[in-house]
Design a protein around this motif. Structure first.
Motif, PDB file in Angstrom:
ATOM      1  N   ASP A  20       0.811  -1.214   0.000  1.00 50.30           N
ATOM      2  CA  ASP A  20       0.000   0.000   0.000  1.00 50.30           C
ATOM      3  C   ASP A  20       0.849   1.271   0.000  1.00 50.30           C
ATOM      4  OD1 ASP A  20       0.962  -0.113   2.569  1.00 50.30           O
ATOM      5  OD2 ASP A  20      -0.999  -0.160   3.529  1.00 50.30           O
ATOM      6  N   TYR A  65      -2.891  -0.879  -3.925  1.00 53.59           N
ATOM      7  CA  TYR A  65      -3.459  -2.002  -3.168  1.00 53.59           C
ATOM      8  C   TYR A  65      -3.099  -3.296  -3.905  1.00 53.59           C
ATOM      9  CZ  TYR A  65      -6.645  -4.530  -0.100  1.00 53.59           C
ATOM     10  OH  TYR A  65      -7.168  -5.376   0.847  1.00 53.59           O
ATOM     11  N   PHE A  81      -3.092  -4.440  -8.095  1.00 56.01           N
ATOM     12  CA  PHE A  81      -4.325  -3.671  -7.999  1.00 56.01           C
ATOM     13  C   PHE A  81      -4.075  -2.287  -7.415  1.00 56.01           C
ATOM     14  CE2 PHE A  81      -6.263  -8.038  -7.124  1.00 56.01           C
ATOM     15  CZ  PHE A  81      -6.739  -8.205  -8.404  1.00 56.01           C
ATOM     16  N   TYR A  82      -5.064  -1.444  -7.569  1.00 54.33           N
ATOM     17  CA  TYR A  82      -5.101  -0.166  -6.872  1.00 54.33           C
ATOM     18  C   TYR A  82      -6.556   0.206  -6.644  1.00 54.33           C
ATOM     19  CZ  TYR A  82      -6.333   2.624 -11.039  1.00 54.33           C
ATOM     20  OH  TYR A  82      -6.976   3.174 -12.122  1.00 54.33           O
ATOM     21  N   ILE A  83      -6.773   1.150  -5.729  1.00 48.65           N
ATOM     22  CA  ILE A  83      -8.123   1.616  -5.422  1.00 48.65           C
ATOM     23  C   ILE A  83      -8.250   3.046  -5.916  1.00 48.65           C
ATOM     24  CG2 ILE A  83      -9.771   2.180  -3.599  1.00 48.65           C
ATOM     25  CD1 ILE A  83      -8.506  -0.101  -1.949  1.00 48.65           C
ATOM     26  N   LEU A  96     -11.797  -1.174  -6.690  1.00 42.40           N
ATOM     27  CA  LEU A  96     -10.587  -1.985  -6.688  1.00 42.40           C
ATOM     28  C   LEU A  96     -10.449  -2.570  -8.082  1.00 42.40           C
ATOM     29  CD1 LEU A  96      -8.247  -3.378  -5.131  1.00 42.40           C
ATOM     30  CD2 LEU A  96      -9.858  -5.228  -4.639  1.00 42.40           C
ATOM     31  N   ILE A 130      -9.477 -10.787  -1.300  1.00 41.74           N
ATOM     32  CA  ILE A 130     -10.243  -9.629  -1.781  1.00 41.74           C
ATOM     33  C   ILE A 130     -11.630  -9.609  -1.149  1.00 41.74           C
ATOM     34  CG2 ILE A 130     -11.380  -8.658  -3.832  1.00 41.74           C
ATOM     35  CD1 ILE A 130      -8.875  -9.625  -5.412  1.00 41.74           C
ATOM     36  N   TRP A 137     -13.116  -1.520  -0.233  1.00 42.36           N
ATOM     37  CA  TRP A 137     -13.560  -1.128  -1.572  1.00 42.36           C
ATOM     38  C   TRP A 137     -15.068  -1.316  -1.691  1.00 42.36           C
ATOM     39  CZ3 TRP A 137     -15.689  -5.372  -3.986  1.00 42.36           C
ATOM     40  CH2 TRP A 137     -15.306  -6.620  -3.485  1.00 42.36           C
ATOM     41  N   PHE A 140     -15.527  -3.988  -7.508  1.00 43.46           N
ATOM     42  CA  PHE A 140     -14.310  -4.663  -7.935  1.00 43.46           C
ATOM     43  C   PHE A 140     -14.393  -4.905  -9.435  1.00 43.46           C
ATOM     44  CE2 PHE A 140     -12.065  -8.957  -8.169  1.00 43.46           C
ATOM     45  CZ  PHE A 140     -10.810  -8.385  -8.303  1.00 43.46           C
TER      46      PHE A 140
END
Length: 158
Positions: A20, A65, A81-83, A96, A130, A137, A140
């Motif tokens: 993160d 993320y 991944f990222y948010i 997400l 997840i 989140w 997704f």
């Protein structure tokens, strides 16, 4: 987060970490590239340097993320991944999704060159993580992905 797993017969002990922050991400370059280069057909777009450039240019106010799966103390899989904050039906939500955009030709979970059964197990472990962190989140987005990941047998139950 460390887990003992009874549901997947081939993996007994594993650990899931979330990257993160950018410094943690940078510290994984060598291990990340080891997996990416073993996944030879997609190497340029899965290597650490590709994601480093993307993050420097596009992350902005969004949040890193990326999920790292350790099996036996070694990195076995990486889900980049990222948010981001997006609007869904005019409502701001935390999405997400894969680190990608129009400049990223593909997304994938990085597992190196492993047999399909083990790859499926790693994908399921990542999906379990997840879904266990739904508080982080709101929606997704799982794609675009290569066809072998999207088969029903790989994501059955999700």
């Amino acid at each position: 987060m460390s887990y003992y797993n009874n549901s997947l017969k081939n993996i007994e002990y594993f650990e899931v970490n979330v990257i993160d922050n950018f410094d943690y991400f940078m510290s994984l370059r060598e291990q990340w590239n080891h997996l990416a280069f073993a996944q030879t057909d997609e190497t340029p777009f899965l290597c650490h340097e590709w994601f480093e450039l993307w993050l420097k240019n596009f992350l902005g106010k969004n949040h890193l993320y990326t999920i790292v799966l350790y099996v036996g103390g070694d990195i076995a899989a990486i889900a980049p991944f990222y948010i981001s904050i997006v609007r869904f039906k005019s409502v701001p939500v935390r999405k997400l999704g894969f680190i990608s955009n129009a400049y990223s030709p593909l997304c994938n979970i990085i597992c190196g060159n492993i047999d399909p059964t083990r790859r499926r197990e790693y994908i399921l472990l990542i999906l379990d993580h997840i879904t266990s962190r739904r508080d982080a989140w709101d929606i997704f987005e799982f794609g675009p992905l290569p066809n072998e990941i999207l088969t029903l047998s790989n994501i059955e139950g999700y």
